[in-house]
Design a protein around this motif. Sequence first.
Motif, PDB file in Angstrom:
ATOM      1  N   VAL A  62     -39.198  44.920  62.824  1.00  0.00           N
ATOM      2  CA  VAL A  62     -38.737  43.927  61.851  1.00  0.00           C
ATOM      3  C   VAL A  62     -39.488  42.621  62.080  1.00  0.00           C
ATOM      4  O   VAL A  62     -39.772  42.243  63.214  1.00  0.00           O
ATOM      5  CB  VAL A  62     -37.191  43.750  61.938  1.00  0.00           C
ATOM      6  N   GLY A  64     -39.477  38.454  61.018  1.00  0.00           N
ATOM      7  CA  GLY A  64     -38.744  37.364  60.379  1.00  0.00           C
ATOM      8  C   GLY A  64     -39.765  36.491  59.671  1.00  0.00           C
ATOM      9  O   GLY A  64     -40.411  36.907  58.709  1.00  0.00           O
ATOM     10  N   SER A  67     -43.013  33.659  63.393  1.00  0.00           N
ATOM     11  CA  SER A  67     -43.368  32.401  64.067  1.00  0.00           C
ATOM     12  C   SER A  67     -43.411  32.545  65.581  1.00  0.00           C
ATOM     13  O   SER A  67     -43.624  31.559  66.285  1.00  0.00           O
ATOM     14  CB  SER A  67     -42.391  31.290  63.663  1.00  0.00           C
ATOM     15  N   GLY A 139     -34.169  28.157  71.326  1.00  0.00           N
ATOM     16  CA  GLY A 139     -33.547  26.929  71.789  1.00  0.00           C
ATOM     17  C   GLY A 139     -34.514  25.769  71.868  1.00  0.00           C
ATOM     18  O   GLY A 139     -35.730  25.948  71.812  1.00  0.00           O
TER      19      GLY A 139
HETATM   20  C1  FAD Z   1     -44.268  24.962  65.347  1.00  0.00           C
HETATM   21  C2  FAD Z   1     -43.348  25.899  66.076  1.00  0.00           C
HETATM   22  C3  FAD Z   1     -42.341  25.388  66.877  1.00  0.00           C
HETATM   23  C4  FAD Z   1     -41.486  26.253  67.577  1.00  0.00           C
HETATM   24  N1  FAD Z   1     -40.497  25.719  68.342  1.00  0.00           N
HETATM   25  C5  FAD Z   1     -39.620  26.532  68.975  1.00  0.00           C
HETATM   26  C6  FAD Z   1     -38.571  25.998  69.772  1.00  0.00           C
HETATM   27  O1  FAD Z   1     -38.417  24.801  69.931  1.00  0.00           O
HETATM   28  N2  FAD Z   1     -37.737  26.868  70.375  1.00  0.00           N
HETATM   29  C7  FAD Z   1     -37.847  28.223  70.250  1.00  0.00           C
HETATM   30  O2  FAD Z   1     -37.028  28.960  70.814  1.00  0.00           O
HETATM   31  N3  FAD Z   1     -38.852  28.764  69.522  1.00  0.00           N
HETATM   32  C8  FAD Z   1     -39.735  27.953  68.883  1.00  0.00           C
HETATM   33  N4  FAD Z   1     -40.757  28.494  68.155  1.00  0.00           N
HETATM   34  C9  FAD Z   1     -40.939  29.961  68.142  1.00  0.00           C
HETATM   35  C10 FAD Z   1     -40.219  30.676  66.980  1.00  0.00           C
HETATM   36  O3  FAD Z   1     -40.034  29.809  65.885  1.00  0.00           O
HETATM   37  C11 FAD Z   1     -38.863  31.224  67.414  1.00  0.00           C
HETATM   38  O4  FAD Z   1     -39.012  32.178  68.455  1.00  0.00           O
HETATM   39  C12 FAD Z   1     -38.105  31.893  66.248  1.00  0.00           C
HETATM   40  O5  FAD Z   1     -36.772  32.125  66.633  1.00  0.00           O
HETATM   41  C13 FAD Z   1     -38.732  33.210  65.789  1.00  0.00           C
HETATM   42  O6  FAD Z   1     -38.121  33.584  64.581  1.00  0.00           O
HETATM   43  P1  FAD Z   1     -38.886  34.468  63.489  1.00  0.00           P
HETATM   44  O7  FAD Z   1     -37.931  34.801  62.414  1.00  0.00           O
HETATM   45  O8  FAD Z   1     -40.149  33.812  63.066  1.00  0.00           O
HETATM   46  O9  FAD Z   1     -39.208  35.753  64.349  1.00  0.00           O
HETATM   47  P2  FAD Z   1     -40.538  36.638  64.349  1.00  0.00           P
HETATM   48  O10 FAD Z   1     -41.650  35.888  64.989  1.00  0.00           O
HETATM   49  O11 FAD Z   1     -40.762  37.213  63.013  1.00  0.00           O
HETATM   50  O12 FAD Z   1     -40.066  37.786  65.343  1.00  0.00           O
HETATM   51  C14 FAD Z   1     -39.823  37.512  66.717  1.00  0.00           C
HETATM   52  C15 FAD Z   1     -39.045  38.702  67.323  1.00  0.00           C
HETATM   53  O13 FAD Z   1     -37.758  38.746  66.704  1.00  0.00           O
HETATM   54  C16 FAD Z   1     -37.546  40.015  66.107  1.00  0.00           C
HETATM   55  N5  FAD Z   1     -36.760  39.808  64.887  1.00  0.00           N
HETATM   56  C17 FAD Z   1     -37.064  39.057  63.802  1.00  0.00           C
HETATM   57  N6  FAD Z   1     -36.081  39.121  62.881  1.00  0.00           N
HETATM   58  C18 FAD Z   1     -35.136  39.934  63.398  1.00  0.00           C
HETATM   59  C19 FAD Z   1     -33.876  40.420  62.932  1.00  0.00           C
HETATM   60  N7  FAD Z   1     -33.377  40.106  61.725  1.00  0.00           N
HETATM   61  N8  FAD Z   1     -33.171  41.241  63.745  1.00  0.00           N
HETATM   62  C20 FAD Z   1     -33.640  41.611  64.966  1.00  0.00           C
HETATM   63  N9  FAD Z   1     -34.829  41.205  65.448  1.00  0.00           N
HETATM   64  C21 FAD Z   1     -35.557  40.377  64.679  1.00  0.00           C
HETATM   65  C22 FAD Z   1     -38.935  40.557  65.813  1.00  0.00           C
HETATM   66  O14 FAD Z   1     -38.957  41.969  65.713  1.00  0.00           O
HETATM   67  C23 FAD Z   1     -39.713  40.050  67.017  1.00  0.00           C
HETATM   68  O15 FAD Z   1     -39.554  40.914  68.109  1.00  0.00           O
HETATM   69  C24 FAD Z   1     -41.640  27.655  67.458  1.00  0.00           C
HETATM   70  C25 FAD Z   1     -42.661  28.175  66.628  1.00  0.00           C
HETATM   71  C26 FAD Z   1     -43.502  27.304  65.945  1.00  0.00           C
HETATM   72  C27 FAD Z   1     -44.564  27.872  65.047  1.00  0.00           C
END
Ligand code: FAD
Length: 301
Positions: A62, A64, A67, A139
């Motif tokens: 999956v 999201g 990011s 976080g």
């Molecule tokens: C500019 C920037 C700043 C950031 N700052 C932070 C910060 O301060 N703190 C922080 O923790 N992170 C930060 N991040 C990292 C990122 O945004 C987080 O980890 C975020 O929670 C990832 O979410 P996503 O939906 O993009 O997941 P993705 O990158 O799409 O996926 C990450 C993981 O989650 C799984 N996943 C996605 N959706 C689901 C779902 N519905 N159910 C089960 N599993 C799922 C995926 O399979 C994968 O293993 C940052 C990123 C960027 C680009």
Amino acid sequence: MQHWISNLTRQGVGTVLPNEPMSKYTTWKIGGPADAMVVPENPGQLSRLVRLLHEEQVAWMVVGKGSNMLVSDQGIRGCVIRLGSGLEQIEFDGNEARAGGGASFVRLSIMAGKQGLTGLEFAGGIPGTVGGAVYMNAGAHGSDVSRIFKSADIVLETGELVTYTAEDMKFDYRHSVLHEQRGIVAKAEFMLASGDRLEVAAAMAAYKDRRRKTQPLQQPCAGSVFRNPPGDHSARLIEAAGLKGLRVGGAEVSTLHANFIVNTGQATAEDVLTLMEEIKAAVKGKFGVTLVPEVFFVGER
Ligand SMILES: Cc1cc2nc3c(=O)[nH]c(=O)nc-3n(C[C@H](O)[C@H](O)[C@H](O)COP(=O)(O)OP(=O)(O)OC[C@H]3O[C@@H](n4cnc5c(N)ncnc54)[C@H](O)[C@@H]3O)c2cc1C
Ligand SMILES: NC(=O)C1=CN([C@@H]2O[C@H](COP(=O)(O)OP(=O)(O)OC[C@H]3O[C@@H](n4cnc5c(N)ncnc54)[C@H](OP(=O)(O)O)[C@@H]3O)[C@@H](O)[C@H]2O)C=CC1
Ligand SMILES: C=C(O[C@H]1[C@H](O)[C@@H](CO)O[C@H](OP(=O)(O)OP(=O)(O)OC[C@H]2O[C@@H](n3ccc(=O)[nH]c3=O)[C@H](O)[C@@H]2O)[C@@H]1NC(C)=O)C(=O)O
């Protein structure tokens, strides 16, 4: 077209996009094609989709907002699931917030603030989905998902729907049970507290300002590349190793924040992986610390 892709198209489990480039779905703007991306529009389609993939033994993952994900240049064999609009809803009930797994975590935090609810201020700059945030226990600024999490509806690998409490989720630093047990967050509930709308907005504005000054928000990246080692910051170690500005192909150690790798235009996944290896080797050589990636590498290599 592979048999399972045409079968999914017939089954009405969401929009099926064969050979879909993953670079469109990652904040690094990197990644080759997935054999197929499927976008279920509601919880029923999601459960049926996962059950079908299980029956046909098709590999799936999956995504999201991509990011926290580095997708290989060769792309992903099997099915990539992306949650559609019926899994993006956000609603409030007293001090509780309920959101679909595909909802924007930033949008949820802004809406909570407008309701006068406190607890999600830290989420203002985390550009992922609610599902990704729960999976990661995302976080910032001294808080994380585990502090406000109440429960989540999760579709397991078999298609079975379960409800997990905070205890079931086994949250830790950038970790949840979903790292060991495959499942998809279809919906999550958060317990917030009533607060002052203006104070919440002021805290979020201050965090946003701090991020703008310390993180390269205007360049494609995936946040922190490495987890922080206990009691230290990866960024401090990488900067002290003299690596800010180091480049491999189109990938560069950000000159603003040493634990961010930015895509300067045409970076490939191989560029990023090679740069990560160089960073790990230099930090290990200089300080004896083994950096552990926070970002997930997925796909064929
Ligand atoms: C500019 C920037 C700043 C950031 N700052 C932070 C910060 O301060 N703190 C922080 O923790 N992170 C930060 N991040 C990292 C990122 O945004 C987080 O980890 C975020 O929670 C990832 O979410 P996503 O939906 O993009 O997941 P993705 O990158 O799409 O996926 C990450 C993981 O989650 C799984 N996943 C996605 N959706 C689901 C779902 N519905 N159910 C089960 N599993 C799922 C995926 O399979 C994968 O293993 C940052 C990123 C960027 C680009
Ligand atoms: N470098 C990268 O690769 C990426 C960086 N980002 C950054 O991450 C952050 C969140 O991105 P995304 O999830 O896509 O959301 P958006 O940038 O789409 O934000 C949606 C809305 O929320 C507002 N907003 C964003 N953050 C805050 C906050 N902390 N407090 C109050 N309002 C806010 C935005 O206003 P406004 O337009 O004023 O910010 C915008 O109106 C943004 O700052 C974005 O720049 C996002 C994706 C990739
Ligand atoms: C961006 C992410 O989360 C971020 C989160 O936004 C911020 C703010 O709470 O705190 C963590 O970063 P961080 O530990 O690098 O925090 P920062 O406040 O940016 O920096 C900490 C310290 O590192 C040092 N630092 C930072 C950047 C740099 O280029 N050089 C440097 O030496 C400074 O001493 C600074 O005081 C999270 N990263 C991890 C791996 O835990 C993410 O997980 O993707």
